[in-house]
Motif scaffolding. Structure first.
Motif, PDB file in Angstrom:
ATOM      1  N   TYR A  36       0.838  -1.203   0.000  1.00 32.55           N
ATOM      2  CA  TYR A  36       0.000   0.000   0.000  1.00 32.55           C
ATOM      3  C   TYR A  36       0.877   1.259   0.000  1.00 32.55           C
ATOM      4  N   ALA A  37       1.912   1.248   0.845  1.00 26.05           N
ATOM      5  CA  ALA A  37       2.802   2.410   0.908  1.00 26.05           C
ATOM      6  C   ALA A  37       3.507   2.626  -0.424  1.00 26.05           C
ATOM      7  N   HIS A  38       3.850   1.523  -1.092  1.00 29.44           N
ATOM      8  CA  HIS A  38       4.535   1.616  -2.384  1.00 29.44           C
ATOM      9  C   HIS A  38       3.631   2.289  -3.423  1.00 29.44           C
ATOM     10  N   LYS A  39       2.326   2.090  -3.285  1.00 28.27           N
ATOM     11  CA  LYS A  39       1.379   2.699  -4.217  1.00 28.27           C
ATOM     12  C   LYS A  39       1.193   4.190  -3.978  1.00 28.27           C
ATOM     13  N   VAL A  40       1.152   4.600  -2.696  1.00 29.89           N
ATOM     14  CA  VAL A  40       0.767   5.985  -2.387  1.00 29.89           C
ATOM     15  C   VAL A  40       1.946   6.937  -2.262  1.00 29.89           C
ATOM     16  N   LEU A  41       3.145   6.420  -1.998  1.00 28.65           N
ATOM     17  CA  LEU A  41       4.306   7.303  -1.865  1.00 28.65           C
ATOM     18  C   LEU A  41       4.892   7.602  -3.242  1.00 28.65           C
ATOM     19  N   ASN A  42       5.275   8.831  -3.441  1.00 26.91           N
ATOM     20  CA  ASN A  42       5.759   9.260  -4.752  1.00 26.91           C
ATOM     21  C   ASN A  42       7.270   9.482  -4.820  1.00 26.91           C
ATOM     22  N   ALA A  43       7.889   9.769  -3.686  1.00 19.73           N
ATOM     23  CA  ALA A  43       9.336  10.045  -3.692  1.00 19.73           C
ATOM     24  C   ALA A  43      10.108   8.805  -4.139  1.00 19.73           C
ATOM     25  N   ASN A  44      11.034   9.001  -5.064  1.00 15.14           N
ATOM     26  CA  ASN A  44      11.803   7.874  -5.598  1.00 15.14           C
ATOM     27  C   ASN A  44      12.574   7.131  -4.512  1.00 15.14           C
ATOM     28  N   ALA A  45      13.162   7.887  -3.577  1.00 11.35           N
ATOM     29  CA  ALA A  45      13.940   7.256  -2.512  1.00 11.35           C
ATOM     30  C   ALA A  45      13.057   6.345  -1.658  1.00 11.35           C
ATOM     31  N   ASP A  46      11.837   6.837  -1.360  1.00 11.90           N
ATOM     32  CA  ASP A  46      10.907   6.021  -0.566  1.00 11.90           C
ATOM     33  C   ASP A  46      10.495   4.766  -1.322  1.00 11.90           C
ATOM     34  N   ARG A  47      10.216   4.918  -2.588  1.00 10.56           N
ATOM     35  CA  ARG A  47       9.779   3.770  -3.382  1.00 10.56           C
ATOM     36  C   ARG A  47      10.890   2.738  -3.539  1.00 10.56           C
ATOM     37  N   GLU A  48      12.115   3.199  -3.654  1.00 15.88           N
ATOM     38  CA  GLU A  48      13.244   2.277  -3.764  1.00 15.88           C
ATOM     39  C   GLU A  48      13.419   1.464  -2.482  1.00 15.88           C
ATOM     40  N   ARG A  49      13.288   2.142  -1.332  1.00 20.14           N
ATOM     41  CA  ARG A  49      13.410   1.437  -0.059  1.00 20.14           C
ATOM     42  C   ARG A  49      12.283   0.427   0.122  1.00 20.14           C
ATOM     43  N   ALA A  63      10.597  -1.022  -2.301  1.00 27.01           N
ATOM     44  CA  ALA A  63      10.818  -2.120  -3.250  1.00 27.01           C
ATOM     45  C   ALA A  63      11.815  -3.128  -2.683  1.00 27.01           C
ATOM     46  N   LEU A  64      12.856  -2.628  -2.027  1.00 28.28           N
ATOM     47  CA  LEU A  64      13.834  -3.504  -1.397  1.00 28.28           C
ATOM     48  C   LEU A  64      13.191  -4.310  -0.267  1.00 28.28           C
ATOM     49  N   SER A  65      12.340  -3.642   0.526  1.00 28.63           N
ATOM     50  CA  SER A  65      11.651  -4.328   1.624  1.00 28.63           C
ATOM     51  C   SER A  65      10.728  -5.418   1.100  1.00 28.63           C
ATOM     52  N   LEU A  66      10.015  -5.138  -0.003  1.00 31.83           N
ATOM     53  CA  LEU A  66       9.139  -6.141  -0.603  1.00 31.83           C
ATOM     54  C   LEU A  66       9.936  -7.314  -1.154  1.00 31.83           C
ATOM     55  N   SER A  67      11.088  -7.018  -1.723  1.00 29.36           N
ATOM     56  CA  SER A  67      11.951  -8.084  -2.233  1.00 29.36           C
ATOM     57  C   SER A  67      12.418  -8.997  -1.100  1.00 29.36           C
ATOM     58  N   GLU A  68      12.785  -8.389   0.023  1.00 27.22           N
ATOM     59  CA  GLU A  68      13.222  -9.184   1.174  1.00 27.22           C
ATOM     60  C   GLU A  68      12.057  -9.975   1.767  1.00 27.22           C
ATOM     61  N   SER A  69      10.851  -9.395   1.697  1.00 28.26           N
ATOM     62  CA  SER A  69       9.657 -10.107   2.155  1.00 28.26           C
ATOM     63  C   SER A  69       9.416 -11.349   1.311  1.00 28.26           C
ATOM     64  N   ASP A  70       9.565 -11.210   0.005  1.00 27.41           N
ATOM     65  CA  ASP A  70       9.408 -12.365  -0.882  1.00 27.41           C
ATOM     66  C   ASP A  70      10.458 -13.432  -0.584  1.00 27.41           C
ATOM     67  N   ARG A  71      11.676 -12.991  -0.309  1.00 23.91           N
ATOM     68  CA  ARG A  71      12.748 -13.942  -0.005  1.00 23.91           C
ATOM     69  C   ARG A  71      12.452 -14.696   1.289  1.00 23.91           C
ATOM     70  N   LEU A  72      11.888 -13.999   2.275  1.00 25.68           N
ATOM     71  CA  LEU A  72      11.541 -14.634   3.544  1.00 25.68           C
ATOM     72  C   LEU A  72      10.412 -15.642   3.345  1.00 25.68           C
ATOM     73  N   LYS A  73       9.409 -15.289   2.521  1.00 28.09           N
ATOM     74  CA  LYS A  73       8.318 -16.240   2.246  1.00 28.09           C
ATOM     75  C   LYS A  73       8.851 -17.490   1.563  1.00 28.09           C
ATOM     76  N   HIS A  74       9.784 -17.295   0.638  1.00 27.71           N
ATOM     77  CA  HIS A  74      10.387 -18.433  -0.060  1.00 27.71           C
ATOM     78  C   HIS A  74      11.153 -19.315   0.930  1.00 27.71           C
ATOM     79  N   LEU A  75      11.878 -18.698   1.839  1.00 25.49           N
ATOM     80  CA  LEU A  75      12.628 -19.457   2.846  1.00 25.49           C
ATOM     81  C   LEU A  75      11.683 -20.251   3.743  1.00 25.49           C
TER      82      LEU A  75
END
Length: 221
Positions: A25-38, A40-52
């Motif tokens: 949800y935050a990724h959708k509503v936040l517009n600052a590139n720095a925020d979106r990059e962070r 995106a990294l958090s979502l990537s780590e979340s996916d990695r944790l689900k896979h583990l």
């Protein structure tokens, strides 16, 4: 131990799902590139944790095999088409050769697919773009086993690490979970087969041996 592990995985998954929903949800509503990059990294780590978590569950609490007869050559030929579309296989060539066109095995198809997707992904990750991986099928000499060999020409695996690769949480990749090969070996062993790994200066070969069906299916054509 399997029941305990399943309970722990379930308890971790619930809050993880809630956290992931908030991040999306935050990724959708936040517009600052720095925020979106962070985010995106958090979502990537979340996916990695689900896979583990899924891999831990698969290793600790394996499911019974659902066996059916399978033409192993046709199975791999079709699977390699799918593998070629994976990110790890982009710009890599996968060469296939079968010396056993009619060979049939009694297997759990979904579990076998899991094994070979993992092995072929590993092989593709180990080589540079425009290099190739080979996959071959043949009949073991003086035995009732079919041999499937996957070879890549990447850097050799250190000799001290080689015997440990199929044990849980041992990986030669910095971001690896160390469970893929352990799960693959267990699945093959459950099929009364064998998985071996050899590595040298000419690359790495993973061999899977499966018992072949004594009597082929009648020709339906």
């Amino acid at each position: 131990m399997g029941e305990f592990t399943a309970t722990i995985v379930h308890e971790v998954r619930n809050p993880l799902t809630t956290i992931e929903m908030g991040l999306k949800y935050a990724h959708k509503v936040l517009n600052a590139n720095a925020d979106r990059e962070r985010l995106a990294l958090s979502l990537s780590e979340s996916d990695r944790l689900k896979h583990l978590l899924q891999e831990i569950l698969s290793y600790a609490k394996p499911q019974p095999l659902q066996l059916s007869r399978l033409n192993i050559s046709e199975f791999l030929k079709l699977l390699l088409i799918q593998i070629q579309e994976l990110p790890e296989a982009i710009d890599r060539q996968i060469e296939f050769e079968s010396h056993l066109p009619a060979g049939e095995v009694m297997v759990d198809i979904n579990k076998l697919k899991q094994v070979f997707i993992n092995l072929l992904r590993n092989a593709c990750e180990a080589i540079a773009p425009h290099e190739s991986v080979s996959c071959s099928i043949s009949m073991e000499i003086d035995s009732d086993y079919v041999a499937i060999q996957i070879h890549n020409g990447g850097d050799p695996i250190p000799p001290e690490l080689l015997p440990k690769l199929t044990t849980p949480f041992c990986s030669s990749k910095p971001s690896g979970t160390g469970l893929g090969l352990a799960i693959s070996k267990r699945i093959i062993t459950d099929h009364d087969g064998k998985l071996t790994i050899e590595s040298s200066s000419v690359g790495t070969t993973v061999s899977v041996y499966l018992p072949i069906c004594a009597h082929p299916l009648p020709n339906s054509g």
